[in-house]
Design a protein around this motif. Structure first.
Motif, PDB file in Angstrom:
ATOM      1  N   MET A   1      32.007  87.608 -18.264  1.00 54.71           N
ATOM      2  CA  MET A   1      33.377  87.151 -17.991  1.00 54.71           C
ATOM      3  C   MET A   1      33.410  85.613 -17.997  1.00 54.71           C
ATOM      4  SD  MET A   1      35.714  87.669 -14.641  1.00 54.71           S
ATOM      5  CE  MET A   1      35.163  89.358 -14.452  1.00 54.71           C
ATOM      6  N   LEU A   5      37.472  82.973 -14.287  1.00 54.50           N
ATOM      7  CA  LEU A   5      37.999  84.259 -13.847  1.00 54.50           C
ATOM      8  C   LEU A   5      37.174  84.876 -12.734  1.00 54.50           C
ATOM      9  CD1 LEU A   5      38.950  85.793 -17.314  1.00 54.50           C
ATOM     10  CD2 LEU A   5      40.421  84.593 -15.715  1.00 54.50           C
ATOM     11  N   ILE A  36      41.799  92.032  -9.855  1.00 54.04           N
ATOM     12  CA  ILE A  36      41.665  90.698 -10.454  1.00 54.04           C
ATOM     13  C   ILE A  36      40.368  90.042  -9.992  1.00 54.04           C
ATOM     14  CG2 ILE A  36      42.650  88.371 -10.467  1.00 54.04           C
ATOM     15  CD1 ILE A  36      45.418  89.668 -10.411  1.00 54.04           C
ATOM     16  N   GLY A  39      37.456  91.546 -11.728  1.00 53.41           N
ATOM     17  CA  GLY A  39      37.465  91.443 -13.183  1.00 53.41           C
ATOM     18  C   GLY A  39      37.863  92.722 -13.882  1.00 53.41           C
ATOM     19  N   PHE A  41      40.507  94.048 -15.283  1.00 51.14           N
ATOM     20  CA  PHE A  41      41.861  93.749 -15.754  1.00 51.14           C
ATOM     21  C   PHE A  41      42.543  94.957 -16.393  1.00 51.14           C
ATOM     22  CE2 PHE A  41      39.617  89.563 -16.168  1.00 51.14           C
ATOM     23  CZ  PHE A  41      40.205  88.992 -15.047  1.00 51.14           C
ATOM     24  N   GLU A  47      50.428  94.178 -19.842  1.00 51.13           N
ATOM     25  CA  GLU A  47      49.851  92.861 -20.099  1.00 51.13           C
ATOM     26  C   GLU A  47      50.700  91.734 -19.524  1.00 51.13           C
ATOM     27  OE1 GLU A  47      46.964  90.252 -21.853  1.00 51.13           O
ATOM     28  OE2 GLU A  47      46.973  92.412 -21.489  1.00 51.13           O
ATOM     29  N   ARG A  51      49.361  88.861 -16.724  1.00 48.78           N
ATOM     30  CA  ARG A  51      49.400  87.405 -16.898  1.00 48.78           C
ATOM     31  C   ARG A  51      50.202  86.726 -15.774  1.00 48.78           C
ATOM     32  NH1 ARG A  51      47.814  85.393 -21.805  1.00 48.78           N
ATOM     33  NH2 ARG A  51      47.248  86.926 -23.397  1.00 48.78           N
ATOM     34  N   LEU A  54      48.006  86.694 -12.637  1.00 56.36           N
ATOM     35  CA  LEU A  54      46.963  85.671 -12.733  1.00 56.36           C
ATOM     36  C   LEU A  54      47.539  84.282 -12.444  1.00 56.36           C
ATOM     37  CD1 LEU A  54      45.032  86.853 -15.932  1.00 56.36           C
ATOM     38  CD2 LEU A  54      44.173  86.883 -13.578  1.00 56.36           C
ATOM     39  N   ASP A  71      41.232  81.029 -20.246  1.00 60.59           N
ATOM     40  CA  ASP A  71      40.001  81.819 -20.191  1.00 60.59           C
ATOM     41  C   ASP A  71      40.294  83.300 -20.393  1.00 60.59           C
ATOM     42  OD1 ASP A  71      38.642  79.526 -19.780  1.00 60.59           O
ATOM     43  OD2 ASP A  71      38.217  79.837 -17.657  1.00 60.59           O
ATOM     44  N   TYR A  72      41.395  83.774 -19.828  1.00 66.05           N
ATOM     45  CA  TYR A  72      41.755  85.189 -20.006  1.00 66.05           C
ATOM     46  C   TYR A  72      42.094  85.459 -21.473  1.00 66.05           C
ATOM     47  CZ  TYR A  72      44.280  89.561 -19.879  1.00 66.05           C
ATOM     48  OH  TYR A  72      44.702  90.832 -20.142  1.00 66.05           O
ATOM     49  N   LYS A  73      42.767  84.502 -22.124  1.00 64.28           N
ATOM     50  CA  LYS A  73      43.101  84.661 -23.538  1.00 64.28           C
ATOM     51  C   LYS A  73      41.841  84.766 -24.383  1.00 64.28           C
ATOM     52  CE  LYS A  73      45.673  82.468 -27.294  1.00 64.28           C
ATOM     53  NZ  LYS A  73      46.474  81.280 -27.698  1.00 64.28           N
ATOM     54  N   LYS A  76      40.301  88.194 -24.108  1.00 69.84           N
ATOM     55  CA  LYS A  76      41.012  89.296 -24.751  1.00 69.84           C
ATOM     56  C   LYS A  76      41.096  89.158 -26.267  1.00 69.84           C
ATOM     57  CE  LYS A  76      42.917  92.172 -22.958  1.00 69.84           C
ATOM     58  NZ  LYS A  76      42.475  93.538 -22.626  1.00 69.84           N
TER      59      LYS A  76
END
Length: 288
Positions: A1, A5, A36, A39, A41, A47, A51, A54, A71-73, A76
């Motif tokens: 991860m 995050l 969250i 981790g 998600f 979705e 977001r 977060l 970082d999440y983008k 994914k």
């Protein structure tokens, strides 16, 4: 991860905030907050909600909201690219397969459509030619008929009737004008009385407002805060940078989740920021 995050749980424990308290302050369900932090998600199916959670939770804990979302983008992106490739290949295969199976049907449909179009054009041309021929089989000429003369007389009669109606309308309009002048005089008197009452009410309201204080809460960075006025919570949530909200009352209490991201304007005086990034503080303002 991705590293940012992983910091939610660590940051919350540093601030001494329980999951229950975080749930009450952020209005995010405790099982979503736990997912969250761990981790997980995929636990949050929508979705757009994930977001948003977060963004709110990172701002509440004083984390870098923009970096968390980036970082999440990154996390994914491989899944999204793979899904798009699969969808494109599947759609292309379906189109080709469908065309192969129904090729003869498509060609036959096109042929029938062309034939019907030609028939329709011939029918239109035939009707136009038929209209140019009279009942005796000769081409129609431009000589005036009895029906045409009668039509002209009817038009002249309609014109005379219209002029009579217009004269009557002028007389009615003049009568209405006199009535409207009287009505306007009465309405002006009513408006003047209403304006006098409104001025008195405004003076009374200004006297009441003078007994209260007014502050503007301005965000210079994405921050979470809540505002309690005279014992009632009027606002609670995340506010993006360069936004301003106004509150009035005898006693105002502001709880800030990012002390470096908020400043307060009272009586034209700018106060704040009140601390460092991510620091949680409480500020109180009163008439005294």
């Amino acid at each position: 991860m991705v590293e940012n995050l992983r910091r939610f749980k660590e940051r919350r424990e540093e601030l001494g905030i329980s999951l229950k308290e975080a749930e009450e302050e952020t209005r995010i369900r405790i099982d979503y907050l736990r997912a969250i932090e761990e981790g997980d998600f995929d636990y949050i199916e929508a979705e757009v909600y994930l977001r948003g959670f977060l963004k709110v939770y990172s701002a509440y804990l004083g984390l870098d909201t923009r970096q968390v979302l980036e970082d999440y983008k990154k996390l994914k992106e491989p899944e999204i690219i793979e899904e798009e490739v699969i969808k494109k290949e599947s759609f292309k295969d379906k189109i080709l397969s469908s065309f192969d199976e129904h090729q003869n049907v498509v060609l036959m449909s096109c042929l029938i459509g062309v034939v019907l179009l030609i028939i329709g054009l011939l029918a239109v041309v035939g009707f136009k030619l038929y209209g140019l021929i009279d009942e005796s089989g000769n081409m129609a000429n431009g000589s005036p008929s009895i029906e045409t003369t009668q039509m002209k007389e009817e038009i002249m009669q309609a014109k005379d009737d219209k002029e009579i109606k217009e004269d009557e309308a002028v007389e009615v309009k003049e009568e209405n004008t006199v009535a409207e002048v009287k009505k306007d005089t009465v309405e002006n008197n009513v408006q003047e009385t209403a304006m006098y009452k409104e001025d008195n009410d405004k003076l009374a309201n200004e006297e009441v407002i003078a007994e209260k204080i007014t502050i503007q809460v301005e965000t210079i960075d994405d921050s979470w805060y809540s505002v309690e006025v005279d014992g009632n919570v009027l606002f609670k949530g995340l506010v993006v940078a360069n936004k301003q909200k106004t509150f009035s009352g005898e006693k105002i209490r502001v709880k800030i989740g990012n002390a470096a991201g908020i400043r307060v304007i009272k009586d034209g005086k700018i106060m704040g920021p009140f601390g460092s990034k991510g620091e949680v503080i409480i500020k109180e303002f009163s008439i005294d």
